[in-house]
Design an enzyme around this catalytic site. Structure first.
Site, PDB file in Angstrom:
ATOM      1  N   LYS A   1      40.660  29.470  42.059  1.00 30.21           N
ATOM      2  CA  LYS A   1      41.059  28.298  41.267  1.00 30.21           C
ATOM      3  C   LYS A   1      41.329  27.086  42.162  1.00 30.21           C
ATOM      4  O   LYS A   1      40.812  25.998  41.919  1.00 30.21           O
ATOM      5  CB  LYS A   1      42.316  28.605  40.425  1.00 30.21           C
ATOM      6  CG  LYS A   1      42.149  29.784  39.464  1.00 30.21           C
ATOM      7  CD  LYS A   1      43.398  30.042  38.655  1.00 30.21           C
ATOM      8  CE  LYS A   1      44.611  30.475  39.442  1.00 30.21           C
ATOM      9  NZ  LYS A   1      44.511  31.781  40.121  1.00 30.21           N
TER      10      LYS A   1
ATOM     11  N   ARG B   1      51.435  40.808  41.619  1.00 27.22           N
ATOM     12  CA  ARG B   1      50.918  39.594  40.974  1.00 27.22           C
ATOM     13  C   ARG B   1      49.738  39.910  40.054  1.00 27.22           C
ATOM     14  O   ARG B   1      49.591  39.300  38.994  1.00 27.22           O
ATOM     15  CB  ARG B   1      50.537  38.557  42.035  1.00 27.22           C
ATOM     16  CG  ARG B   1      51.773  37.842  42.588  1.00 27.22           C
ATOM     17  CD  ARG B   1      51.566  37.279  43.971  1.00 27.22           C
ATOM     18  NE  ARG B   1      50.519  36.290  44.024  1.00 27.22           N
ATOM     19  CZ  ARG B   1      49.928  35.895  45.166  1.00 27.22           C
ATOM     20  NH1 ARG B   1      50.289  36.426  46.323  1.00 27.22           N
ATOM     21  NH2 ARG B   1      49.001  34.991  45.130  1.00 27.22           N
TER      22      ARG B   1
ATOM     23  N   ARG C   1      50.733  32.073  53.194  1.00 24.23           N
ATOM     24  CA  ARG C   1      51.826  32.185  52.228  1.00 24.23           C
ATOM     25  C   ARG C   1      52.546  33.511  52.396  1.00 24.23           C
ATOM     26  O   ARG C   1      51.906  34.545  52.573  1.00 24.23           O
ATOM     27  CB  ARG C   1      51.266  32.084  50.799  1.00 24.23           C
ATOM     28  CG  ARG C   1      51.000  30.656  50.389  1.00 24.23           C
ATOM     29  CD  ARG C   1      50.179  30.565  49.139  1.00 24.23           C
ATOM     30  NE  ARG C   1      50.652  31.413  48.048  1.00 24.23           N
ATOM     31  CZ  ARG C   1      50.081  31.457  46.855  1.00 24.23           C
ATOM     32  NH1 ARG C   1      49.027  30.695  46.590  1.00 24.23           N
ATOM     33  NH2 ARG C   1      50.553  32.261  45.923  1.00 24.23           N
TER      34      ARG C   1
HETATM   35  P1  ADP Z   1      43.502  30.971  43.621  1.00 25.44           P
HETATM   36  O1  ADP Z   1      43.859  29.500  43.678  1.00 25.44           O
HETATM   37  O2  ADP Z   1      42.781  31.332  42.355  1.00 25.44           O
HETATM   38  O3  ADP Z   1      44.662  31.859  43.883  1.00 25.44           O
HETATM   39  P2  ADP Z   1      41.981  30.421  46.109  1.00 25.44           P
HETATM   40  O4  ADP Z   1      41.134  29.275  45.708  1.00 25.44           O
HETATM   41  O5  ADP Z   1      43.153  30.142  46.967  1.00 25.44           O
HETATM   42  O6  ADP Z   1      42.443  31.241  44.787  1.00 25.44           O
HETATM   43  O7  ADP Z   1      41.038  31.497  46.816  1.00 25.44           O
HETATM   44  C1  ADP Z   1      41.561  32.682  47.407  1.00 25.44           C
HETATM   45  C2  ADP Z   1      40.840  32.977  48.733  1.00 25.44           C
HETATM   46  O8  ADP Z   1      39.501  33.398  48.461  1.00 25.44           O
HETATM   47  C3  ADP Z   1      40.726  31.767  49.660  1.00 25.44           C
HETATM   48  O9  ADP Z   1      40.932  32.216  51.003  1.00 25.44           O
HETATM   49  C4  ADP Z   1      39.301  31.265  49.449  1.00 25.44           C
HETATM   50  O10 ADP Z   1      38.757  30.705  50.657  1.00 25.44           O
HETATM   51  C5  ADP Z   1      38.536  32.535  49.075  1.00 25.44           C
HETATM   52  N1  ADP Z   1      37.514  32.294  48.048  1.00 25.44           N
HETATM   53  C6  ADP Z   1      37.573  31.410  47.011  1.00 25.44           C
HETATM   54  N2  ADP Z   1      36.443  31.471  46.244  1.00 25.44           N
HETATM   55  C7  ADP Z   1      35.667  32.438  46.807  1.00 25.44           C
HETATM   56  C8  ADP Z   1      34.357  32.965  46.472  1.00 25.44           C
HETATM   57  N3  ADP Z   1      33.657  32.536  45.405  1.00 25.44           N
HETATM   58  N4  ADP Z   1      33.867  33.940  47.279  1.00 25.44           N
HETATM   59  C9  ADP Z   1      34.571  34.390  48.352  1.00 25.44           C
HETATM   60  N5  ADP Z   1      35.791  33.934  48.724  1.00 25.44           N
HETATM   61  C10 ADP Z   1      36.343  32.963  47.955  1.00 25.44           C
HETATM   62  P1  ADP Z   2      48.000  32.487  42.827  1.00 23.73           P
HETATM   63  O1  ADP Z   2      47.495  32.575  44.217  1.00 23.73           O
HETATM   64  O2  ADP Z   2      48.627  33.755  42.368  1.00 23.73           O
HETATM   65  O3  ADP Z   2      47.034  31.903  41.863  1.00 23.73           O
HETATM   66  P2  ADP Z   2      49.976  30.322  42.530  1.00 23.73           P
HETATM   67  O4  ADP Z   2      50.048  29.468  43.732  1.00 23.73           O
HETATM   68  O5  ADP Z   2      49.331  29.779  41.321  1.00 23.73           O
HETATM   69  O6  ADP Z   2      49.330  31.685  42.977  1.00 23.73           O
HETATM   70  O7  ADP Z   2      51.442  30.808  42.140  1.00 23.73           O
HETATM   71  C1  ADP Z   2      52.328  31.384  43.080  1.00 23.73           C
HETATM   72  C2  ADP Z   2      53.577  31.879  42.352  1.00 23.73           C
HETATM   73  O8  ADP Z   2      54.235  30.762  41.722  1.00 23.73           O
HETATM   74  C3  ADP Z   2      53.315  32.866  41.230  1.00 23.73           C
HETATM   75  O9  ADP Z   2      53.251  34.213  41.684  1.00 23.73           O
HETATM   76  C4  ADP Z   2      54.533  32.622  40.323  1.00 23.73           C
HETATM   77  O10 ADP Z   2      55.692  33.256  40.825  1.00 23.73           O
HETATM   78  C5  ADP Z   2      54.747  31.120  40.443  1.00 23.73           C
HETATM   79  N1  ADP Z   2      54.010  30.351  39.399  1.00 23.73           N
HETATM   80  C6  ADP Z   2      52.990  29.467  39.594  1.00 23.73           C
HETATM   81  N2  ADP Z   2      52.584  28.956  38.413  1.00 23.73           N
HETATM   82  C7  ADP Z   2      53.356  29.524  37.459  1.00 23.73           C
HETATM   83  C8  ADP Z   2      53.420  29.423  36.031  1.00 23.73           C
HETATM   84  N3  ADP Z   2      52.586  28.634  35.350  1.00 23.73           N
HETATM   85  N4  ADP Z   2      54.355  30.171  35.387  1.00 23.73           N
HETATM   86  C9  ADP Z   2      55.210  30.955  36.053  1.00 23.73           C
HETATM   87  N5  ADP Z   2      55.192  31.116  37.378  1.00 23.73           N
HETATM   88  C10 ADP Z   2      54.283  30.405  38.085  1.00 23.73           C
END
Ligand code: ADP
Ligand code: ADP
Ligand code: ZN
Length: 216
Positions: free
Chosen positions: A13, A172, A161
């Site tokens: 995302k 999660r 993180r």
């Molecule tokens: P989210 O915001 O949904 O938690 P991230 O965008 O941070 O996810 O992506 C998680 C990890 O996976 C990052 O280290 C990113 O570089 C990698 N990543 C993201 N999209 C892809 C993909 N399509 N294929 C392989 N690795 C990916």
């Molecule tokens: P991810 O890599 O899991 O997509 P995020 O950066 O979106 O992680 O979120 C990290 C943490 O922040 C989550 O595990 C949760 O504890 C909290 N969090 C983020 N967005 C929300 C939300 N919309 N509602 C509740 N908790 C949230």
């Protein structure tokens, strides 16, 4: 245009939000980033949120709804925004609908990024970001062009993180399946759900998302 990126932790995302906002002039609203900033600044919200985040649980609806309600009032949201990590519960989705209805707005599309759980664990445990500009990288999937130097800003400092460890990731993912997955039928019923293959490579995922956006 108001777009939600919906998918489990590690689905991509944040990675895609950065690319899409550059191209479409949308602001990225990441509740995870906002909460991490609050934790780092030790605000009242940050102090409350930290324990939930460390254990892989969701922060309370009240806190995140409050954060989003304030944020979407800011000027830079007037052209539209891309929600990354919000809503994550049905109560949040309903609250968002209410906030938008009051402003004569609605959610235009919810893009579901589908990725299988094993890949998510690999993606999250290999994830790191630039400490200066927050650009995202991965140990094997997405390395900076020059080792140890951020492509985007040239910084040589990176962060991992504290919740990106195997144990918290499992918690999660369980939280996602129990509390966030019910949003899929909720948005499907409203006719705004678009599902894309998040297992594809990063560039192909961007193409799929841009295809969805170009039809709105
Ligand atoms: P989210 O915001 O949904 O938690 P991230 O965008 O941070 O996810 O992506 C998680 C990890 O996976 C990052 O280290 C990113 O570089 C990698 N990543 C993201 N999209 C892809 C993909 N399509 N294929 C392989 N690795 C990916
Ligand atoms: P991810 O890599 O899991 O997509 P995020 O950066 O979106 O992680 O979120 C990290 C943490 O922040 C989550 O595990 C949760 O504890 C909290 N969090 C983020 N967005 C929300 C939300 N919309 N509602 C509740 N908790 C949230
Ligand atoms: Zn950088």
């Amino acid at each position: 245009m108001i777009v939600i990126l919906l998918g489990p932790p590690g689905a991509g995302k944040g990675t895609q939000a950065t690319r899409i906002m550059e191209k479409n002039g949308l602001v990225q609203l990441s509740t995870g980033d906002m909460l991490r900033a609050a934790v780092a600044a030790k605000t009242a919200v940050g102090i409350k949120a930290k324990e939930f985040m460390d254990s892989g649980k969701l922060v309370t609806d009240e806190i995140v709804i409050g954060i989003i309600a304030d944020r979407i009032e800011e000027d830079d949201c007037r052209q539209g925004f891309l929600l990354d990590g919000f809503p994550r519960t049905l109560a949040q989705a309903e609250a968002l609908d209410k906030l938008l209805t009051n402003k004569n707005l609605k959610v235009d599309a919810v893009i579901e990024m589908k990725v299988n759980d094993e890949s998510l664990v690999d993606r999250i445990t290999g994830r790191y970001t630039c400490a200066h500009c927050n650009m995202g990288y991965h140990d094997t999937n997405l390395k900076p062009q020059k080792a140890g130097v951020c492509d985007s800003c040239g910084s040589t400092n990176f962060n991992r993180r504290s919740d990106d460890n195997r144990k918290t990731v499992v918690a999660r993912l369980a939280t996602y399946h129990a509390q966030t997955a019910p949003l899929l039928p909720f948005y499907k019923e409203k006719g705004v759900l678009r599902t894309i293959d998040g297992m594809a490579n990063i560039d192909d995922v961007t193409i799929q998302i841009n295809n969805v956006l170009s039809k709105l």
